[in-house]
Design an enzyme around this catalytic site. Structure first.
Site, PDB file in Angstrom:
ATOM      1  N   HIS A 101       0.876  -1.180   0.000  1.00 35.27           N
ATOM      2  CA  HIS A 101       0.000   0.000   0.000  1.00 35.27           C
ATOM      3  C   HIS A 101       0.909   1.225   0.000  1.00 35.27           C
ATOM      4  O   HIS A 101       1.658   1.421   0.956  1.00 35.27           O
ATOM      5  CB  HIS A 101      -0.908  -0.005   1.233  1.00 35.27           C
ATOM      6  CG  HIS A 101      -1.818  -1.203   1.283  1.00 35.27           C
ATOM      7  ND1 HIS A 101      -3.096  -1.175   0.756  1.00 35.27           N
ATOM      8  CD2 HIS A 101      -1.628  -2.465   1.740  1.00 35.27           C
ATOM      9  CE1 HIS A 101      -3.654  -2.374   0.914  1.00 35.27           C
ATOM     10  NE2 HIS A 101      -2.787  -3.178   1.508  1.00 35.27           N
TER      11      HIS A 101
ATOM     12  N   ASP B  25       2.508  -6.905   2.305  1.00 34.91           N
ATOM     13  CA  ASP B  25       1.310  -6.167   2.709  1.00 34.91           C
ATOM     14  C   ASP B  25       1.722  -4.895   3.466  1.00 34.91           C
ATOM     15  O   ASP B  25       1.094  -4.522   4.466  1.00 34.91           O
ATOM     16  CB  ASP B  25       0.364  -7.032   3.554  1.00 34.91           C
ATOM     17  CG  ASP B  25      -1.037  -6.427   3.637  1.00 34.91           C
ATOM     18  OD1 ASP B  25      -1.273  -5.384   2.982  1.00 34.91           O
ATOM     19  OD2 ASP B  25      -1.889  -6.986   4.347  1.00 34.91           O
TER      20      ASP B  25
HETATM   21 ZN   LIG Z   1      -5.820  -7.473   2.747  1.00 35.80          ZN
HETATM   22 ZN   LIG Z   2      -3.148  -5.246   1.882  1.00 34.89          ZN
END
Ligand SMILES: [Zn+2]
Ligand SMILES: [Zn+2]
Length: 434
Positions: A64, A307
């Site tokens: 992200h 992530d």
């Molecule tokens: Zn996720």
């Molecule tokens: Zn994610």
């Protein structure tokens, strides 16, 4: 021209694992020479990699970058700078920005800013549904045309099974993959931690393992039904791994990733209401952690992704239940993954598959994940013996939300090269390019 000399070159895509020199020219891998050789009369820039590993640049298929919209947490420049420091040369960024990446203009903005100002190649992942609302499909043709590398509503699950079915049918036309944040929100409800003894004792509402497993099972069945390609994100449970193993055995085109925190940490870290242990899916129990390790060992899990989820202190230094989900991960993924080698089951070559070749393959990133002649000149030089401490003041991300701060780590990217340009260097005499 750039010569990376005399390192242990590990490139599973071309079956190579031997000492040699890699020659980069015009943004591509030009040649490989065995041993400590340099081309005759070579005068150009040289990186001495003796005693080090030379790998294809790492590919993180799940980050992200918070850009556009939440640039105070991270932006494309700081996020890719952290990526480069971690050994990554390619990152795929999720669509939960503001505005959401459900419009070709957003896709193009991310690609362009990545290209002009980034320290890694940025591959935008577009939204499955408009506004991530799970109701109406985005325009996949437009988004693919603008450069979307895959589709995902990550941050949120695609709760509606019919929408997921349609999405899988549509992406077949573009031969792209749906990346699934597998979660049944009706089961996870208001949960804030893994439903187990620790959460129970601390009085934190639980998220059952089944909320993830039910969704993984559904996604596998929909992939079977449609023939569309699905990739399960951040697998965290034992049964999740077993389901993926079963799907692969029956020949389905399903792939999956996990993140370093799921094979390094457990929900024991919640003690003291540590908000840097709060993520979704949540840290699970030891049995789950062991199953993830087994899935990495036996080839069930295809990729390690971070992530990477930057959050400012404001949303982490608060009551546990109210705290934001997620941790940063780009600068710690490589050393945490190198620990997998200790058991002897995961080989260095398998590790390169998990961190580079496989994610590049799943996203079909041409020229990435290999050091074959003609591939992009994306390389990471790793010192597997380097010992270092991950300190808050050294974090290159704008956000510092990591449970690994203060950890003593072993193994580090000492030079990262993107398309022939040095994007990160800790080596004396090798300056990073501007
Ligand atoms: Zn996720
Ligand atoms: Zn994610």
């Amino acid at each position: 021209m750039l010569l990376i000399k005399g390192g242990r070159v590990i490139d599973p895509a071309s079956g190579r694992d031997e000492t040699g020199s890699v020659i980069l020219e015009d943004g591509k891998v030009r040649d490989f020479l065995p041993g400590n050789q340099a081309p005759k009369g070579f005068q150009g820039r040289t990186i001495d990699a003796s005693g080090k590993w030379v790998l294809p640049g790492l590919v993180d298929m799940h980050v992200h970058l918070r850009d556009p919209g939440f640039e105070w947490k991270e932006d494309i420049v700081t996020g890719t700078r952290a990526a480069a420091a971690g050994g990554f040369t390619s990152v795929a960024c999720m669509a939960n920005t503001k505005p959401v990446n459900d419009h070709p203009e957003v896709t193009r903005y991310i690609r362009l800013k990545g290209k002009r100002e980034g320290f890694a190649d940025v591959f935008p992942v577009a939204a499955v549904s408009k506004g991530l609302e799970g109701k109406e499909m985005s325009d996949y043709a437009e988004l693919a045309e603008a450069g979307a590398a895959a589709f995902s509503d990550d941050g949120k699950p695609v709760a509606d099974s019919l929408l997921m079915r349609r999405a899988l049918e549509y992406v077949k036309a573009f031969d792209l993959t749906i990346l699934s944040h597998a979660e049944d929100p009706s089961l996870s409800a208001e949960g804030a931690a893994h439903e187990g003894w620790t959460a129970h004792r601390l009085g934190i509402p639980g998220i059952p393992a089944a909320s993830e497993e039910v969704a993984i099972a559904r996604d596998i069945l929909l992939a079977k039904q449609t023939g569309g390609k699905i990739h399960i994100q951040h697998i965290s449970t034992k049964v999740g791994v077993a389901l993926l193993r079963m799907a692969k055995k029956s020949g389905l085109r399903v792939t999956g990733e996990t993140a370093p925190h799921y094979f390094t940490l457990t929900d024991a870290l919640l003690e003291g209401y540590n908000t840097n242990a709060k993520m979704n899916p949540p840290l699970r129990g030891e049995e789950d952690r062991m199953a993830i390790l087994e899935g990495l060992n036996d080839g069930t899990i295809d990729a390690i992704a971070t992530d990477h989820a930057p959050h400012d202190d404001y949303v982490k230094r608060c009551e546990f239940i109210a705290a934001a989900n997620g941790i940063i991960g780009l600068e710690t993924a490589l050393p945490l993954s190198l620990v997998l080698l200790a058991g002897g089951k995961v080989t260095p070559s398998r590790l390169v598959e998990l961190l580079s070749a496989n994610p590049a393959g799943i996203l079909k990133l041409a020229g990435k994940g290999t050091l074959r002649k003609g591939a992009d000149a994306d390389v990471v030089v790793v010192d597997p013996e380097a010992e270092w401490e991950y300190r808050r003041e050294d974090v290159l991300s704008k956000s510092k939300n990591s449970p690994f701060l203060g950890w003593k780590l072993k193994g580090r990217a000492v030079a990262t090269i993107l398309g022939g340009r040095v994007t990160h260097s800790l080596l004396t005499g090798v300056a990073a390019d501007a």
